[in-house]
Design a protein around this motif. Sequence first.
Motif, PDB file in Angstrom:
ATOM      1  N   ASP A 133       0.823  -1.210   0.000  1.00  0.00           N
ATOM      2  CA  ASP A 133       0.000   0.000   0.000  1.00  0.00           C
ATOM      3  C   ASP A 133       0.855   1.257   0.000  1.00  0.00           C
ATOM      4  O   ASP A 133       0.550   2.236  -0.703  1.00  0.00           O
ATOM      5  CB  ASP A 133      -0.949   0.000   1.196  1.00  0.00           C
ATOM      6  CG  ASP A 133      -2.102  -0.978   1.036  1.00  0.00           C
ATOM      7  OD1 ASP A 133      -2.320  -1.459  -0.102  1.00  0.00           O
ATOM      8  OD2 ASP A 133      -2.776  -1.266   2.040  1.00  0.00           O
ATOM      9  N   LEU A 134       1.935   1.265   0.779  1.00  0.00           N
ATOM     10  CA  LEU A 134       2.818   2.430   0.789  1.00  0.00           C
ATOM     11  C   LEU A 134       3.514   2.602  -0.557  1.00  0.00           C
ATOM     12  O   LEU A 134       3.702   3.729  -1.032  1.00  0.00           O
ATOM     13  CB  LEU A 134       3.855   2.306   1.904  1.00  0.00           C
ATOM     14  CG  LEU A 134       3.326   2.397   3.333  1.00  0.00           C
ATOM     15  CD1 LEU A 134       4.488   2.303   4.326  1.00  0.00           C
ATOM     16  CD2 LEU A 134       2.542   3.688   3.554  1.00  0.00           C
ATOM     17  N   ALA A 135       3.875   1.493  -1.181  1.00  0.00           N
ATOM     18  CA  ALA A 135       4.532   1.573  -2.490  1.00  0.00           C
ATOM     19  C   ALA A 135       3.586   2.141  -3.535  1.00  0.00           C
ATOM     20  O   ALA A 135       3.970   3.003  -4.338  1.00  0.00           O
ATOM     21  CB  ALA A 135       5.026   0.190  -2.905  1.00  0.00           C
ATOM     22  N   ARG A 136       2.363   1.681  -3.541  1.00  0.00           N
ATOM     23  CA  ARG A 136       1.385   2.162  -4.521  1.00  0.00           C
ATOM     24  C   ARG A 136       1.032   3.633  -4.275  1.00  0.00           C
ATOM     25  O   ARG A 136       0.833   4.401  -5.221  1.00  0.00           O
ATOM     26  CB  ARG A 136       0.131   1.293  -4.481  1.00  0.00           C
ATOM     27  CG  ARG A 136       0.368  -0.133  -4.988  1.00  0.00           C
ATOM     28  CD  ARG A 136      -0.849  -1.018  -4.785  1.00  0.00           C
ATOM     29  NE  ARG A 136      -1.976  -0.575  -5.598  1.00  0.00           N
ATOM     30  CZ  ARG A 136      -2.196  -0.960  -6.856  1.00  0.00           C
ATOM     31  NH1 ARG A 136      -1.349  -1.795  -7.447  1.00  0.00           N
ATOM     32  NH2 ARG A 136      -3.254  -0.523  -7.513  1.00  0.00           N
ATOM     33  N   ARG A 137       0.974   4.017  -3.023  1.00  0.00           N
ATOM     34  CA  ARG A 137       0.642   5.401  -2.697  1.00  0.00           C
ATOM     35  C   ARG A 137       1.760   6.359  -3.091  1.00  0.00           C
ATOM     36  O   ARG A 137       1.510   7.486  -3.535  1.00  0.00           O
ATOM     37  CB  ARG A 137       0.372   5.509  -1.194  1.00  0.00           C
ATOM     38  CG  ARG A 137      -0.003   6.918  -0.704  1.00  0.00           C
ATOM     39  CD  ARG A 137      -0.212   6.925   0.804  1.00  0.00           C
ATOM     40  NE  ARG A 137      -0.595   8.239   1.291  1.00  0.00           N
ATOM     41  CZ  ARG A 137      -1.842   8.691   1.358  1.00  0.00           C
ATOM     42  NH1 ARG A 137      -2.833   7.922   0.949  1.00  0.00           N
ATOM     43  NH2 ARG A 137      -2.107   9.903   1.814  1.00  0.00           N
ATOM     44  N   ASN A 138       3.013   5.910  -2.921  1.00  0.00           N
ATOM     45  CA  ASN A 138       4.157   6.814  -3.035  1.00  0.00           C
ATOM     46  C   ASN A 138       5.080   6.528  -4.219  1.00  0.00           C
ATOM     47  O   ASN A 138       6.134   7.146  -4.332  1.00  0.00           O
ATOM     48  CB  ASN A 138       4.976   6.746  -1.743  1.00  0.00           C
ATOM     49  CG  ASN A 138       4.223   7.288  -0.548  1.00  0.00           C
ATOM     50  OD1 ASN A 138       3.989   8.481  -0.438  1.00  0.00           O
ATOM     51  ND2 ASN A 138       3.822   6.390   0.358  1.00  0.00           N
ATOM     52  N   ASP A 139       4.688   5.600  -5.097  1.00  0.00           N
ATOM     53  CA  ASP A 139       5.477   5.287  -6.292  1.00  0.00           C
ATOM     54  C   ASP A 139       6.860   4.761  -5.937  1.00  0.00           C
ATOM     55  O   ASP A 139       7.867   5.196  -6.478  1.00  0.00           O
ATOM     56  CB  ASP A 139       5.594   6.530  -7.197  1.00  0.00           C
ATOM     57  CG  ASP A 139       6.159   6.210  -8.575  1.00  0.00           C
ATOM     58  OD1 ASP A 139       6.022   5.056  -9.020  1.00  0.00           O
ATOM     59  OD2 ASP A 139       6.752   7.117  -9.192  1.00  0.00           O
ATOM     60  N   PHE A 140       6.880   3.776  -5.014  1.00  0.00           N
ATOM     61  CA  PHE A 140       8.137   3.101  -4.694  1.00  0.00           C
ATOM     62  C   PHE A 140       8.320   1.943  -5.685  1.00  0.00           C
ATOM     63  O   PHE A 140       7.484   1.028  -5.720  1.00  0.00           O
ATOM     64  CB  PHE A 140       8.110   2.527  -3.269  1.00  0.00           C
ATOM     65  CG  PHE A 140       8.020   3.549  -2.173  1.00  0.00           C
ATOM     66  CD1 PHE A 140       8.326   4.885  -2.379  1.00  0.00           C
ATOM     67  CD2 PHE A 140       7.631   3.152  -0.896  1.00  0.00           C
ATOM     68  CE1 PHE A 140       8.249   5.811  -1.351  1.00  0.00           C
ATOM     69  CE2 PHE A 140       7.550   4.068   0.144  1.00  0.00           C
ATOM     70  CZ  PHE A 140       7.861   5.404  -0.084  1.00  0.00           C
ATOM     71  N   PRO A 141       9.399   1.904  -6.434  1.00  0.00           N
ATOM     72  CA  PRO A 141       9.570   0.898  -7.491  1.00  0.00           C
ATOM     73  C   PRO A 141      10.269  -0.369  -7.008  1.00  0.00           C
ATOM     74  O   PRO A 141      11.357  -0.726  -7.469  1.00  0.00           O
ATOM     75  CB  PRO A 141      10.413   1.644  -8.525  1.00  0.00           C
ATOM     76  CG  PRO A 141      11.321   2.516  -7.684  1.00  0.00           C
ATOM     77  CD  PRO A 141      10.467   2.941  -6.507  1.00  0.00           C
ATOM     78  N   TRP A 142       9.655  -1.086  -6.086  1.00  0.00           N
ATOM     79  CA  TRP A 142      10.307  -2.269  -5.519  1.00  0.00           C
ATOM     80  C   TRP A 142      10.413  -3.411  -6.523  1.00  0.00           C
ATOM     81  O   TRP A 142       9.523  -3.608  -7.355  1.00  0.00           O
ATOM     82  CB  TRP A 142       9.543  -2.772  -4.297  1.00  0.00           C
ATOM     83  CG  TRP A 142       9.369  -1.832  -3.168  1.00  0.00           C
ATOM     84  CD1 TRP A 142       8.199  -1.562  -2.502  1.00  0.00           C
ATOM     85  CD2 TRP A 142      10.376  -1.052  -2.518  1.00  0.00           C
ATOM     86  NE1 TRP A 142       8.422  -0.663  -1.481  1.00  0.00           N
ATOM     87  CE2 TRP A 142       9.753  -0.329  -1.465  1.00  0.00           C
ATOM     88  CE3 TRP A 142      11.741  -0.877  -2.720  1.00  0.00           C
ATOM     89  CZ2 TRP A 142      10.450   0.534  -0.623  1.00  0.00           C
ATOM     90  CZ3 TRP A 142      12.432  -0.010  -1.884  1.00  0.00           C
ATOM     91  CH2 TRP A 142      11.791   0.676  -0.853  1.00  0.00           C
ATOM     92  N   ASP A 143      11.469  -4.203  -6.388  1.00  0.00           N
ATOM     93  CA  ASP A 143      11.603  -5.456  -7.110  1.00  0.00           C
ATOM     94  C   ASP A 143      11.027  -6.622  -6.313  1.00  0.00           C
ATOM     95  O   ASP A 143      10.723  -7.678  -6.886  1.00  0.00           O
ATOM     96  CB  ASP A 143      13.079  -5.739  -7.408  1.00  0.00           C
ATOM     97  CG  ASP A 143      13.664  -4.734  -8.381  1.00  0.00           C
ATOM     98  OD1 ASP A 143      13.176  -4.674  -9.522  1.00  0.00           O
ATOM     99  OD2 ASP A 143      14.602  -3.996  -8.002  1.00  0.00           O
ATOM    100  N   ALA A 144      10.885  -6.446  -5.025  1.00  0.00           N
ATOM    101  CA  ALA A 144      10.318  -7.470  -4.143  1.00  0.00           C
ATOM    102  C   ALA A 144       9.891  -6.781  -2.856  1.00  0.00           C
ATOM    103  O   ALA A 144      10.288  -5.644  -2.585  1.00  0.00           O
ATOM    104  CB  ALA A 144      11.345  -8.563  -3.842  1.00  0.00           C
ATOM    105  N   ILE A 145       9.066  -7.459  -2.074  1.00  0.00           N
ATOM    106  CA  ILE A 145       8.694  -6.983  -0.744  1.00  0.00           C
ATOM    107  C   ILE A 145       9.296  -7.958   0.258  1.00  0.00           C
ATOM    108  O   ILE A 145       8.883  -9.119   0.343  1.00  0.00           O
ATOM    109  CB  ILE A 145       7.165  -6.912  -0.548  1.00  0.00           C
ATOM    110  CG1 ILE A 145       6.516  -6.041  -1.611  1.00  0.00           C
ATOM    111  CG2 ILE A 145       6.848  -6.406   0.857  1.00  0.00           C
ATOM    112  CD1 ILE A 145       6.831  -4.573  -1.527  1.00  0.00           C
ATOM    113  N   LEU A 146      10.288  -7.504   1.003  1.00  0.00           N
ATOM    114  CA  LEU A 146      10.993  -8.344   1.965  1.00  0.00           C
ATOM    115  C   LEU A 146      10.847  -7.744   3.360  1.00  0.00           C
ATOM    116  O   LEU A 146      10.209  -6.721   3.543  1.00  0.00           O
ATOM    117  CB  LEU A 146      12.460  -8.475   1.556  1.00  0.00           C
ATOM    118  CG  LEU A 146      12.685  -8.979   0.121  1.00  0.00           C
ATOM    119  CD1 LEU A 146      14.162  -8.945  -0.232  1.00  0.00           C
ATOM    120  CD2 LEU A 146      12.115 -10.377  -0.053  1.00  0.00           C
TER     121      LEU A 146
END
Length: 233
Positions: A133-146
């Motif tokens: 949710d934080l990534a989608r809200r803030n445009d974090f371009p993760w390759d994975a969620i660890l």
Amino acid sequence: MIVKALIFDVFGTLVDWRTCVAREVEAHLQPLGLQVDALAFADAWRDQYQPAMEAVRSGRLPFCKLDRLHRHNLDVVLADFGLDAVDESTRQSLNLAWHRLDAWPDVAPGLHRLRRHYRLAPCSNGNISLMVDLARRNDFPWDAILGAEVARDYKPKPAVYLAAADAFDLTPAETLMVAAHSSDLDAAARAGLRTAFIARPDEFAQGAGERMPTVPVDLTAVSLTDLADQLTP
């Protein structure tokens, strides 16, 4: 220093939890006619964070997601503030305040620059849905969620950092832990990771965050864009 992946602390390092949680407290409680010092409430909620996780780290509680710990802590703080009358639907919505935090302005631009050269992932105590949710809200371009939910334990236990490196099939020395908290970086370094400190001097109120690391680190930066300047051509 040969680094192939960067993993990140999130609360405080990438997102401004204090201001945003206080905003959510006001938005949820004021319509109910409840007046509260929202920043003091946010601080009190955060103060419950480490003790709740320590119950898991010590084995007194089985592993559970941070959302569940946050909800327990919210109930404690509402009681401490004399707000026991807050209804269940409000509690459920307010507990998701941590899913709606805003990033510091330098974070998304810095992450996008870094991702051109490195694999990126959070290494947070936050659960996977929270991180998404934080990534989608803030445009974090993760390759994975660890992080904690993958390791089934909470930082600063070594298993959390080592599980993140292993998920990318990397050695600890090929993995750079990025955080605004010296204690987090110290634990990562003890697990064999490289470390980078990001200054967040206003995390806990103006001038109340860390400006400089108090432990040895490999890199020190004033922002994510500064870190990108140091690590990319």
